[in-house]
Design an enzyme around this catalytic site. Structure first.
Site, PDB file in Angstrom:
ATOM      1  N   HIS A  49       0.562   4.747   8.568  1.00 54.51           N
ATOM      2  CA  HIS A  49       1.378   3.555   8.803  1.00 54.51           C
ATOM      3  C   HIS A  49       2.770   3.685   8.185  1.00 54.51           C
ATOM      4  O   HIS A  49       3.749   3.188   8.761  1.00 54.51           O
ATOM      5  CB  HIS A  49       0.609   2.288   8.382  1.00 54.51           C
ATOM      6  CG  HIS A  49       1.070   1.600   7.145  1.00 54.51           C
ATOM      7  ND1 HIS A  49       0.619   1.957   5.900  1.00 54.51           N
ATOM      8  CD2 HIS A  49       1.913   0.550   6.966  1.00 54.51           C
ATOM      9  CE1 HIS A  49       1.174   1.158   4.994  1.00 54.51           C
ATOM     10  NE2 HIS A  49       1.957   0.305   5.602  1.00 54.51           N
ATOM     11  N   SER A  87       0.828  -1.207   0.000  1.00 55.83           N
ATOM     12  CA  SER A  87       0.000   0.000   0.000  1.00 55.83           C
ATOM     13  C   SER A  87       0.861   1.254   0.000  1.00 55.83           C
ATOM     14  O   SER A  87       0.503   2.261  -0.613  1.00 55.83           O
ATOM     15  CB  SER A  87      -0.974   0.006   1.179  1.00 55.83           C
ATOM     16  OG  SER A  87      -0.292  -0.115   2.400  1.00 55.83           O
ATOM     17  N   GLU A  88       2.024   1.214   0.685  1.00 52.08           N
ATOM     18  CA  GLU A  88       2.979   2.312   0.611  1.00 52.08           C
ATOM     19  C   GLU A  88       4.402   1.802   0.727  1.00 52.08           C
ATOM     20  O   GLU A  88       4.667   0.748   1.325  1.00 52.08           O
ATOM     21  CB  GLU A  88       2.751   3.360   1.715  1.00 52.08           C
ATOM     22  CG  GLU A  88       1.596   4.317   1.458  1.00 52.08           C
ATOM     23  CD  GLU A  88       0.350   3.922   2.223  1.00 52.08           C
ATOM     24  OE1 GLU A  88      -0.671   4.603   2.067  1.00 52.08           O
ATOM     25  OE2 GLU A  88       0.410   2.924   2.954  1.00 52.08           O
ATOM     26  N   THR A  89       5.319   2.576   0.170  1.00 54.21           N
ATOM     27  CA  THR A  89       6.761   2.389   0.299  1.00 54.21           C
ATOM     28  C   THR A  89       7.355   3.738   0.663  1.00 54.21           C
ATOM     29  O   THR A  89       6.937   4.767   0.122  1.00 54.21           O
ATOM     30  CB  THR A  89       7.371   1.881  -1.021  1.00 54.21           C
ATOM     31  OG1 THR A  89       6.805   0.610  -1.343  1.00 54.21           O
ATOM     32  CG2 THR A  89       8.878   1.747  -0.931  1.00 54.21           C
TER      33      THR A  89
END
Length: 293
Positions: free
Chosen positions: A74, A44-46
């Site tokens: 997060h 979902s994110e990096t």
């Protein structure tokens, strides 16, 4: 070659919570490459950690598979966990495009860190396409007014009348994708049975909540633990009198995905002015790797 760390956020159990890829030393990686790497990681994110430019200890850039975000919960907490697991400092300040975020560490043990972050104050906005959104979610109505809050990403809150109804949601993701720049946040009081939402004497005291997040617009069909949405949920519930301002609430997300996440949120202030919004959780480092490209 670039080293990265995989950290599971909002959990103390590896392979649960919301996974995040962190590149602790991203000096020399251009933004276009960061976006390609985030697409390759397909989480979902990096995040990419860079030297500070202003009042922080480090600077962080946050990418979903399809775009860059000024702030997300997060990724900030998970990045702080990676940076803080081997240091004795009590606080880190991480610069994001949405502002500098203070993170206070309360516990460290081996690969696990517990910390609290003070989030940007969310800005409430009307959401004009309420009917279309409810149709896309397969719902007839919301238990509270449908409001949008922006603290980087834009979250739109839809109340569901029971945990069973929340678990049954199967949104039309194509229809949701036609709602640009937003995540649909569906929530209910934890412990609610059918038709008992918000009723006097229903199980729970307002401290425990369940949440699901759907955002094809951000390249995420469903998210396991959305820290940037946890703070505004505390605001939303307090604004409509379901919890007092200043009360700490627990939010569980990701159950339907088999990756339960646990977050704690608190909104200090009143309906006219918010003073602080804080979200707390844990994170555990689960893997290290090397990107060869």
């Amino acid at each position: 070659m670039h080293q990265y760390v995989i950290v599971d956020v909002f959990t103390t159990v590896a392979l649960q919570g919301n996974p995040l890829a962190v590149f602790p030393d991203a000096v020399g990686i251009p933004a276009e490459r960061m976006q390609l790497i985030a697409r390759e990681m397909n989480l979902s994110e990096t995040t990419f950690v860079l030297p500070a430019r202003a009042d922080g200890d480090r600077r962080v850039r946050i990418f979903t598979p399809v775009n860059e975000l000024p702030f997300a919960g997060h990724p900030v907490l998970g990045t702080a966990a990676v940076l803080g697991v081997s240091t004795a400092v009590d606080r880190l300040r991480l610069e994001t495009a949405g502002g500098t975020i203070p993170i206070d560490f309360s516990h460290r043990r081996d690969r696990t860190v517990t910390a609290a972050m003070r989030q940007p104050i969310p800005v409430r906005e009307p959401y004009a396409r309420q009917g279309d959104l409810l149709d896309a979610l397969g719902l007839e109505s919301s238990t509270l007014p449908v409001d949008a809050y922006r603290n980087g990403p834009r979250h739109v809150y839809v109340g569901v009348d029971s945990e069973a109804a929340l678990a049954r949601l199967q949104p039309d993701l194509r229809a949701l994708a036609r709602h640009p720049d937003m995540a649909a946040i569906c929530f209910t009081r934890s412990g609610n049975s059918e038709d008992s939402w918000g009723s006097e004497g229903s199980e729970g005291s307002g401290e425990h909540w369940r949440m699901r997040m759907f955002s094809p617009a951000y390249g995420v069909s469903e998210d396991a633990g959305t820290g940037s949405a946890a703070g505004p949920l505390a605001v939303h519930l307090a604004r409509y009198g379901l919890v007092p301002f200043g009360k700490r609430i627990e939010i569980v997300q990701g159950v339907e995905m088999g990756r339960p996440s646990q977050m704690f949120a608190r909104a200090e202030g009143n309906s006219r002015r918010l003073d602080t919004v804080e979200v707390e959780g844990s994170a555990v480092i689960t893997a290290h790797g090397t990107l060869l490209a």
